[in-house]
Design a protein around this motif. Structure first.
Motif, PDB file in Angstrom:
ATOM      1  N   MET A 389      19.311  20.820 -36.794  1.00 27.93           N
ATOM      2  CA  MET A 389      20.011  19.734 -37.475  1.00 27.93           C
ATOM      3  C   MET A 389      20.922  20.284 -38.564  1.00 27.93           C
ATOM      4  O   MET A 389      20.636  21.328 -39.155  1.00 27.93           O
ATOM      5  CB  MET A 389      18.986  18.783 -38.117  1.00 27.93           C
ATOM      6  N   GLY A 390      22.023  19.576 -38.817  1.00 29.34           N
ATOM      7  CA  GLY A 390      22.917  19.901 -39.915  1.00 29.34           C
ATOM      8  C   GLY A 390      23.096  18.707 -40.834  1.00 29.34           C
ATOM      9  O   GLY A 390      23.065  17.557 -40.396  1.00 29.34           O
ATOM     10  N   ASP A 391      23.282  18.998 -42.118  1.00 25.79           N
ATOM     11  CA  ASP A 391      23.533  17.974 -43.131  1.00 25.79           C
ATOM     12  C   ASP A 391      25.027  18.008 -43.432  1.00 25.79           C
ATOM     13  O   ASP A 391      25.522  18.920 -44.104  1.00 25.79           O
ATOM     14  CB  ASP A 391      22.716  18.286 -44.387  1.00 25.79           C
ATOM     15  N   ASP A 392      25.754  17.001 -42.964  1.00 30.31           N
ATOM     16  CA  ASP A 392      27.216  17.005 -43.049  1.00 30.31           C
ATOM     17  C   ASP A 392      27.684  16.629 -44.461  1.00 30.31           C
ATOM     18  O   ASP A 392      28.066  15.493 -44.722  1.00 30.31           O
ATOM     19  CB  ASP A 392      27.815  16.059 -42.009  1.00 30.31           C
ATOM     20  N   GLU A 393      27.656  17.620 -45.318  1.00 31.34           N
ATOM     21  CA  GLU A 393      28.132  17.450 -46.688  1.00 31.34           C
ATOM     22  C   GLU A 393      28.617  18.816 -47.157  1.00 31.34           C
ATOM     23  O   GLU A 393      28.098  19.859 -46.732  1.00 31.34           O
ATOM     24  CB  GLU A 393      26.994  16.965 -47.590  1.00 31.34           C
ATOM     25  N   ARG A 394      29.609  18.834 -48.019  1.00 27.97           N
ATOM     26  CA  ARG A 394      30.031  20.095 -48.624  1.00 27.97           C
ATOM     27  C   ARG A 394      28.853  20.718 -49.373  1.00 27.97           C
ATOM     28  O   ARG A 394      28.190  20.048 -50.161  1.00 27.97           O
ATOM     29  CB  ARG A 394      31.185  19.856 -49.585  1.00 27.97           C
ATOM     30  N   PHE A 395      28.603  21.997 -49.121  1.00 33.96           N
ATOM     31  CA  PHE A 395      27.565  22.777 -49.787  1.00 33.96           C
ATOM     32  C   PHE A 395      26.155  22.310 -49.457  1.00 33.96           C
ATOM     33  O   PHE A 395      25.232  22.541 -50.234  1.00 33.96           O
ATOM     34  CB  PHE A 395      27.768  22.761 -51.318  1.00 33.96           C
ATOM     35  N   ASP A 396      25.960  21.684 -48.288  1.00 31.50           N
ATOM     36  CA  ASP A 396      24.588  21.357 -47.903  1.00 31.50           C
ATOM     37  C   ASP A 396      24.115  22.251 -46.765  1.00 31.50           C
ATOM     38  O   ASP A 396      24.753  23.245 -46.441  1.00 31.50           O
ATOM     39  CB  ASP A 396      24.432  19.865 -47.639  1.00 31.50           C
ATOM     40  N   TYR A 397      23.000  21.906 -46.110  1.00 35.05           N
ATOM     41  CA  TYR A 397      22.169  22.901 -45.469  1.00 35.05           C
ATOM     42  C   TYR A 397      21.969  22.680 -43.964  1.00 35.05           C
ATOM     43  O   TYR A 397      22.262  21.604 -43.428  1.00 35.05           O
ATOM     44  CB  TYR A 397      20.791  22.926 -46.145  1.00 35.05           C
ATOM     45  N   MET A 398      21.414  23.716 -43.326  1.00 31.72           N
ATOM     46  CA  MET A 398      20.997  23.653 -41.931  1.00 31.72           C
ATOM     47  C   MET A 398      19.470  23.658 -41.862  1.00 31.72           C
ATOM     48  O   MET A 398      18.809  24.361 -42.633  1.00 31.72           O
ATOM     49  CB  MET A 398      21.570  24.842 -41.145  1.00 31.72           C
ATOM     50  N   TYR A 399      18.929  22.891 -40.904  1.00 30.20           N
ATOM     51  CA  TYR A 399      17.487  22.701 -40.793  1.00 30.20           C
ATOM     52  C   TYR A 399      17.009  22.897 -39.354  1.00 30.20           C
ATOM     53  O   TYR A 399      17.792  22.792 -38.406  1.00 30.20           O
ATOM     54  CB  TYR A 399      17.105  21.273 -41.213  1.00 30.20           C
ATOM     55  N   LYS A 400      15.705  23.140 -39.229  1.00 27.83           N
ATOM     56  CA  LYS A 400      15.081  23.035 -37.906  1.00 27.83           C
ATOM     57  C   LYS A 400      13.660  22.504 -38.065  1.00 27.83           C
ATOM     58  O   LYS A 400      13.064  22.577 -39.144  1.00 27.83           O
ATOM     59  CB  LYS A 400      15.095  24.353 -37.154  1.00 27.83           C
ATOM     60  N   PHE A 401      13.166  21.967 -36.961  1.00 27.60           N
ATOM     61  CA  PHE A 401      11.815  21.399 -36.897  1.00 27.60           C
ATOM     62  C   PHE A 401      11.131  21.990 -35.680  1.00 27.60           C
ATOM     63  O   PHE A 401      11.721  22.060 -34.596  1.00 27.60           O
ATOM     64  CB  PHE A 401      11.897  19.875 -36.773  1.00 27.60           C
ATOM     65  N   VAL A 402       9.875  22.408 -35.842  1.00 33.65           N
ATOM     66  CA  VAL A 402       9.080  22.942 -34.737  1.00 33.65           C
ATOM     67  C   VAL A 402       7.844  22.072 -34.570  1.00 33.65           C
ATOM     68  O   VAL A 402       7.061  21.885 -35.518  1.00 33.65           O
ATOM     69  CB  VAL A 402       8.669  24.405 -34.995  1.00 33.65           C
ATOM     70  N   SER A 403       7.664  21.528 -33.377  1.00 31.32           N
ATOM     71  CA  SER A 403       6.545  20.613 -33.137  1.00 31.32           C
ATOM     72  C   SER A 403       5.211  21.364 -33.113  1.00 31.32           C
ATOM     73  O   SER A 403       5.155  22.555 -32.804  1.00 31.32           O
ATOM     74  CB  SER A 403       6.741  19.871 -31.817  1.00 31.32           C
ATOM     75  N   ASP A 404       4.156  20.642 -33.440  1.00 27.74           N
ATOM     76  CA  ASP A 404       2.806  21.201 -33.322  1.00 27.74           C
ATOM     77  C   ASP A 404       2.353  21.248 -31.868  1.00 27.74           C
ATOM     78  O   ASP A 404       1.746  22.230 -31.425  1.00 27.74           O
ATOM     79  CB  ASP A 404       1.815  20.352 -34.121  1.00 27.74           C
ATOM     80  N   GLU A 405       2.640  20.167 -31.133  1.00 22.68           N
ATOM     81  CA  GLU A 405       2.152  20.064 -29.766  1.00 22.68           C
ATOM     82  C   GLU A 405       3.220  20.474 -28.763  1.00 22.68           C
ATOM     83  O   GLU A 405       4.402  20.595 -29.101  1.00 22.68           O
ATOM     84  CB  GLU A 405       1.673  18.630 -29.506  1.00 22.68           C
ATOM     85  N   LYS A 406       2.788  20.686 -27.535  1.00 26.33           N
ATOM     86  CA  LYS A 406       3.674  21.209 -26.508  1.00 26.33           C
ATOM     87  C   LYS A 406       4.219  20.107 -25.601  1.00 26.33           C
ATOM     88  O   LYS A 406       3.579  19.066 -25.390  1.00 26.33           O
ATOM     89  CB  LYS A 406       2.937  22.256 -25.666  1.00 26.33           C
TER      90      LYS A 406
END
Length: 697
Positions: A389-406
């Motif tokens: 995921m990306g946060d569409d703002e000047r000087f903001d951040y990139m993220y990721k999420f990893v699930s617990d289950e498969k």
């Protein structure tokens, strides 16, 4: 229909000194003039590439052949690619035909030239057609579109306004899909004759509510013409609007920060707003990102609690009345003075199941709350799901999420219900980047450092998992609801408007569109960094990230800039090392997609080179890595959204056609797609080869 050769006499030259391509009209209605205000991120996060001694030490180890796992991942980026260096010549003619319509780069089209035409321009040998336009019937009983006699009841059954993401979910049978489109925002000045932003009527406001959200439409491909045809289908077709009930799920569901007078449980929200990009999951649902939702809320200055006020400011909430739509006059939930928590119920990734039209769409709190461009998932080798995921703002951040289950493969009801809950349990991370170049070599001009490319390493910093927070001073629910502030606290790397962040299913690398940031390098703002190497960055760049050993659950990664966008003749641009004399100019990358060969497709938003926005394709492997080719352009004032790439056709969303300064419903400056004296209408467009052959492969 136009092609690059049929209309060649009307093509206009590039205007390299043209300002950023968005009109004031688009900025006003799409994001509430975000760039005219100070960037909400006022944190003093350091850029870790400035720690020169550590960088030089790491580079020395690499040159000495030290075995570092994360550096090894970096060395594999582009491995084996025999690319031409800047200024060199490719080894063979890149357009040479291999027979059977195949070309050496796997992209079977001749690049479209930049232009300023009021139409969709596609390559020679291709055709295009509108699949769905604003106001077309979606639900049974929807009336035909009548611009002069719009009603909220009609709009709720018709295709919404300013369609952005467009995805296809396959149905059983030949060439049948459910097409799911986001409707990001409304442009009331173009929708209504006599629009008065200071005195909107209730009917106009309710039309706006109905024109937001999403549409689900059955489409079938005609085997003779090759065209996709939209159907008014009773079983599957669906409109989701600003008043459709959504269920809040995940670890922050029921949080005190999500409770309102209308919803004391904090588990049900009405509507979704400013839905930008998205993706189709392996289990057949659609993820959609709520982006510039802050512009719909008013009177932040009237909130008396300082902590609440500071949190609202970090998300860019208006201090007074809204400047455009004035929804707060007609529903108190948009008035922060009355409902300060209502804004916290937007800014999420939403999931819609188009295969089950009776299902309630959900908002996933485990994926954090910010200006979500979208979310895109890949199944890791161990079976867990990873969302980027990306946060569409000047000087903001990139993220990721990893699930617990498969992930559970298959289309059984049990498997689908299991998979639809995967995004509710897991760990949320934010990215921290380090360059491998001494800071003095990253001077803000875009000049390549001595090692020939902008690259480095990085790590994913955990923020929260379930009820556990990894951020000192934050509870888990505070991390999820105020994710930007939590990411500030752990030193995430400030980026140049990270929009679409997508994993490539062929090579498992992750690609991020960094659209632009003209604030970088200003007196009171962060200067150039290796992952964001230009000050006053008006053209943007595309970043390529590879996680350790190709494991999408890994916490370490290497990265490179695949593209530094702009005029290829300019010294501050870079095209993966490819010969810049043989690429298409590209500016302001926004949405990303991949074809079956793993080629990257890029749509643009706000071309700052003076040409219309377009769709571009670029190989990321082999000798043609970095060779950008423009596939199409959209009409005047429009943005290219979507896109969706099949082997033998492409879909793009043509958003806000005719949004040019001086335009209005009384003075339309585009007449696309219907021509004549008609009003412009945002639409989904399909392009395919006249011989119905493959575009890629």
């Amino acid at each position: 229909m136009s092609s690059s050769t049929e209309r060649g006499r009307r093509l206009l030259p590039l205007l390299p000194n043209h300002p950023l391509g968005r009109s004031a009209m688009t900025c006003k209605y799409r994001c509430g003039d975000a760039c005219a205000h100070e960037a909400p991120n006022t944190s003093a996060n350091p850029y870790f590439g400035d720690v020169v001694s550590e960088v030089v030490r790491r580079r020395g180890l690499l040159k000495a052949g030290a075995v570092l796992a994360v550096a090894g991942a970096g060395a594999s980026l582009g491995a084996g690619a025999a690319v031409a260096k800047p200024g060199g010549r490719p080894e063979v003619d890149a357009d040479a035909d291999l027979g059977g319509g195949r070309r050496r780069d796997g992209l079977n089209f001749t690049a479209v030239a930049p232009n300023q035409l009021d139409e969709v321009v596609v390559p020679e040998g291709y055709q295009q057609a509108v699949v769905m336009r604003w106001g077309d019937p979606v639900l049974p009983g929807a009336p035909a579109f009548d611009f002069d006699r719009q009603t909220a009841a009609a709009q709720a059954k018709q295709f919404g306004y300013n369609n952005d993401f467009c995805g296809l979910v396959p149905l059983p049978g030949w060439n049948r899909w459910l097409m799911v489109s986001n409707h990001e925002y409304t442009t009331e000045d173009a929708q209504f004759l006599g629009w008065d932003e200071n005195n909107p009527t209730r009917e106009q406001v309710e039309i706006g509510w109905a024109a937001h959200g999403m549409s689900v439409v059955l489409v079938e491909r005609d085997h003779r013409s090759g065209k996709l045809e939209a159907k008014v289908d009773r079983r599957y077709n669906r409109r989701i609007t600003a008043t459709t009930p959504f269920k809040i799920t995940g670890p922050a569901a029921g949080s005190k920060y999500l409770k309102t007078s209308a919803d004391p449980t904090g588990t049900t929200v009405l509507g979704t707003l400013n839905n930008c990009a998205g993706g189709v999951t392996p289990w057949g649902t659609v993820l959609s990102g709520e982006e510039n939702y802050n512009q719909y809320f008013a009177n932040g200055a009237s909130v008396t609690d300082k902590v609440t006020k500071d949190r609202l400011a970090r998300y860019g909430m208006a201090s007074g009345t809204t400047t455009t739509r004035k929804w707060e006059r007609f529903d108190k939930r948009f008035d922060l003075a009355q409902e300060p928590n209502e804004a916290n119920r937007f800014g999420w990734v939403v999931e819609v199941d188009p295969l089950d039209p009776t299902s309630t769409p959900v908002k996933h709190t485990a994926l954090g709350r910010f200006k979500h461009e979208g979310a895109n998932v890949i199944i890791a080798r161990d079976g867990r799901v990873v969302a980027y995921m990306g946060d569409d703002e000047r000087f903001d951040y990139m993220y990721k999420f990893v699930s617990d289950e498969k992930y559970k493969p298959g289309n059984s009801k049990h498997a689908r219900e299991h998979n639809k809950k995967l995004l509710d349990k897991g760990t949320l991370y934010v990215a921290q980047f380090t360059g491998d170049t001494p800071a003095a070599e990253v001077d803000g001009t875009g000049k390549l450092p001595a090692d020939g490319e902008f690259d480095g390493t990085g790590k994913w910093i955990p923020l929260a998992s379930g009820t556990r927070s990894f951020v000192p001073g934050f509870t888990a629910e505070e991390v999820y609801v105020f994710t930007r502030l939590a990411a500030d606290a752990v030193g995430a790397t400030k980026m140049d408007r990270p929009e679409d962040v997508e994993p490539n299913p062929r090579n498992r690398r992750v690609y991020a569109a960094l659209t632009n940031n003209t604030d970088r390098g200003k007196a009171d703002k962060e200067g150039a960094t290796e992952p964001n190497p230009r000050v006053r960055n008006k053209h943007g760049h595309v970043l390529e990230l590879e996680e350790r050993r190709g494991d999408n659950t890994a916490l370490e990664f290497s990265w490179k800039l695949l593209l530094v966008c702009g005029d290829p003749a300019a010294p501050d641009t870079y095209f993966g090392g490819y010969d810049k004399s043989q690429v298409s100019p590209i500016s302001c990358p926004d949405n990303l997609a991949f074809d079956s060969q793993g080629n990257l497709w890029i749509s643009t938003d706000g071309n700052a080179l003076g040409s219309n926005d377009g769709l571009f394709a670029v190989p990321v492997e082999g000798r043609y890595r970095g060779r950008v080719k423009q596939f199409l352009t959209v009409p005047r004032g429009a943005e290219t959204c979507g896109p969706w790439i099949e082997d033998d056709f492409v879909l793009v969303s043509v958003q806000h056609p005719g949004e040019i300064d001086g335009a209005s419903a009384a003075n339309p400056l585009s007449h696309w797609p219907d021509g004549g004296a008609s009003q412009p209408r945002p639409s989904v467009v399909m392009s395919w080869k006249k011989d119905k052959g493959r575009i890629c492969g």
